[in-house]
Design a protein around this motif. Structure first.
Motif, short mmCIF file in Angstrom:
data_model
loop_
_atom_site.label_atom_id
_atom_site.label_comp_id
_atom_site.label_asym_id
_atom_site.label_seq_id
_atom_site.Cartn_x
_atom_site.Cartn_y
_atom_site.Cartn_z
N UNK A 195 37.61 47.50 33.52
CA UNK A 195 36.34 47.40 34.25
C UNK A 195 35.28 46.58 33.56
N UNK A 209 43.47 50.01 45.93
CA UNK A 209 43.27 49.32 47.21
C UNK A 209 42.99 47.84 46.97
N UNK A 210 43.81 46.96 47.53
CA UNK A 210 43.58 45.52 47.37
C UNK A 210 42.43 45.09 48.28
N UNK A 211 41.51 44.31 47.71
CA UNK A 211 40.36 43.83 48.47
C UNK A 211 40.75 42.53 49.18
N UNK A 212 40.64 42.49 50.49
CA UNK A 212 41.05 41.31 51.24
C UNK A 212 40.37 40.05 50.70
N UNK A 213 41.18 39.06 50.37
CA UNK A 213 40.62 37.76 50.00
C UNK A 213 40.12 37.64 48.58
N UNK A 214 40.25 38.71 47.77
CA UNK A 214 39.75 38.63 46.39
C UNK A 214 40.85 38.20 45.45
N UNK A 215 40.63 37.10 44.75
CA UNK A 215 41.61 36.67 43.76
C UNK A 215 41.06 36.90 42.36
N UNK A 216 39.73 36.75 42.19
CA UNK A 216 39.13 37.02 40.89
C UNK A 216 39.17 35.82 39.99
N UNK A 217 38.33 35.90 38.98
CA UNK A 217 38.26 34.82 38.00
C UNK A 217 38.77 35.40 36.70
N UNK A 218 40.09 35.37 36.55
CA UNK A 218 40.69 36.05 35.41
C UNK A 218 40.34 35.38 34.10
N UNK A 219 39.94 36.18 33.13
CA UNK A 219 39.77 35.59 31.80
C UNK A 219 41.15 35.29 31.20
#
Ligand code: FAD
Lengths: 241, 201
Positions: free
Chosen positions: B22, B1-11
């Protein structure tokens, strides 16, 4: 010990029902979610956020609400500068959004009314959250259990649920509060004298729960050992940082 | 499920490849434990191998320090989601402990036991063959009490709750008996790459 549940802990969707500011950096999130197993005060949930390309981030958050049958839980999330998940909650999450989570999790840092008291709770900063669940549960289910909360914050304005705690201290005969401010007028860190005063006011606790940052919990549990409490009576939860 | 508005801080890609699902990378060394840090006197420290309740071999601190040394460097992964890269440990390998005791593992499973009464279960196959040690040094210095010193188990290919802190012995068991967290819903094996955090994962 609470009964272990052999069933897998599945991810489920929770809806954000309400968001309320609590302190300058902490917000309350009321989530609609039905667990498939009983929850206990002190437990947490794991949240999982997913980006459009599949990238995920997971973090743990303690449940602030007492276990009840409302089909909702309350989380209290502190926005940390540069925090990946906490800043998403602070800046992006809105009422109506769905969040994936699983829980309730945790079988050690848990208090059930049958455990009884006296109960000594020691919280630093957002480490109050699972202790708040215990106090709320105690008031509803076991008001005769004597309890004392030492709550340490850097500044008075950072104290989560300050009004609620002051009200409880005034209205609930078995609950005593020591609010400790470390960085404002005459502020001090937890020390042996403060611990001695708490033990004097409460008597020897049967159960102690300490929660906060690593440094806070390490300092608090060392003071508790120095005060002569048995190691086996002290349970700790460390949020990190 | 994609979380609305979450882009994340990818390493960075190189970091992501080393992170089990995780997990996130931390530069600190966080701590997970269920109670206070126990106070352990080296004069009274003992490390004991048992089969059930029967002691097989006990070492004092001086005797244990005289055993052959092993080093290991690599990444560790805690079930509370942090991973730490390039940690450096020194201690006595499980193989060398058995050799010094002059025994072969009597059963296929064991419980590591800590001075705080913590236990965690492990298959012998996950310790033997240079896969695990009882570590006494971290990053070139004695392990500090908050990180499990004077001695802790190190089983780096499993979630770190398997690497019992303040270890006082290993107890061989006939079957795979659940330890402290395993009795409380944590996975019996705990492989981070298969994200075996909880029962049923
Ligand atoms: C069992 C458990 C229960 C928890 N319950 C709560 C809760 O009820 N409320 C709550 O707000 N948080 C709670 N936490 C902490 C939470 O899981 C996250 O660690 C926190 O929100 C930071 O995540 P982030 O993605 O925003 O920051 P990250 O991107 O992980 O880190 C951002 C920066 O903050 C630092 N940092 C990370 N965690 C902390 C911390 N806890 N304190 C100070 N600095 C930190 C990092 O080193 C980094 O510099 C709990 C943690 C555990 C293990």
């Amino acid at each position: 010990m609470i009964e272990p549940d052999a069933r897998p802990l599945a991810w489920q969707r929770a809806t954000i029902l309400a968001i309320t500011p609590v302190t300058p950096r902490v917000r309350s999130y009321r989530l609609g979610v039905a667990f498939d197993r009983p929850a206990h005060a002190g437990q947490h949930v794991d949240l999982r956020l997913t980006a459009p390309d599949g990238y995920q981030a997971q973090r743990s958050y303690s449940i602030a609400s007492a276990p009840d049958d409302s089909g909702t839980i309350e989380l209290l999330i502190e926005g940390l500068s540069d925090g990946e998940v906490s800043v998403f909650f602070e800046e992006v999450a809105a009422v109506g959004d769905e969040i994936e989570l699983r829980g309730p999790i945790g079988g050690s840092f848990v208090w059930v009314p049958e455990d009884g008291g006296p109960l000594l709770l020691v919280g630093g900063g957002s480490g109050i959250v699972p202790l708040l669940a215990m106090l709320r549960h105690r008031a509803a289910a076991a008001p005769d259990v004597r309890s004392l909360l030492i709550y340490s914050v850097r500044e008075g304005a950072e104290a989560i649920a300050r009004e609620e705690l002051l009200d409880r201290a005034r209205d609930e005969p078995g609950f005593d509060l020591m609010l400790n401010v470390t960085r404002e007028g005459g502020g001090r860190r937890l020390d042996a004298a403060l611990m001695a005063e708490a033990l004097d006011r409460l008597g020897t606790p049967r159960h102690v729960y300490a929660c906060g940052s690593n440094a806070f919990v390490e300092a608090a549990s060392n003071l508790l050992l120095d005060a002569g409490l048995a190691p086996g009576t002290i349970r700790t939860e460390r949020f990190g940082g | 499920m994609v979380t609305r508005g979450f882009t994340g801080r990818r390493p960075p890609e190189a970091t992501r490849e080393r992170l089990p699902p995780g997990q996130y990378l931390t530069e600190d060394f966080p701590v997970l434990q269920l109670g206070p840090t126990p106070r352990i006197d080296l004069d009274r420290w003992r490390f004991t191998l048992r089969e059930g309740s029967r002691p097989l071999k006990t070492w004092t601190w001086a005797e244990f320090e005289a055993l052959p040394r092993t080093t290991w460097s690599g990444d560790i992964h805690c079930v509370t989601k942090w991973s730490k890269f390039d940690t450096a440990w020194e201690g006595v390998s499980f193989d060398d402990i058995l050799a010094a005791a002059g025994i072969a593992a009597p059963t296929g499973f064991l419980l590591a036991e800590g001075y705080d009464d913590y236990t965690t279960n492990l298959p012998v196959a996950d310790l033997a063959g240079a896969k695990a040690m009882v570590a006494t040094r971290y990053a070139g210095a004695p392990i500090t009490p908050d990180h499990g010193g004077p001695a802790r188990l190190l089983v780096p290919h499993l979630y770190f709750w398997k690497s019992a802190k303040w270890v006082k012995g290993l107890r061989f068991t006939q079957r795979d008996e659940a330890g402290f967290w395993e009795l409380r819903g944590y996975h019996m094996y705990g492989d981070p790459w298969r994200e075996q955090r909880f029962t049923g994962d």
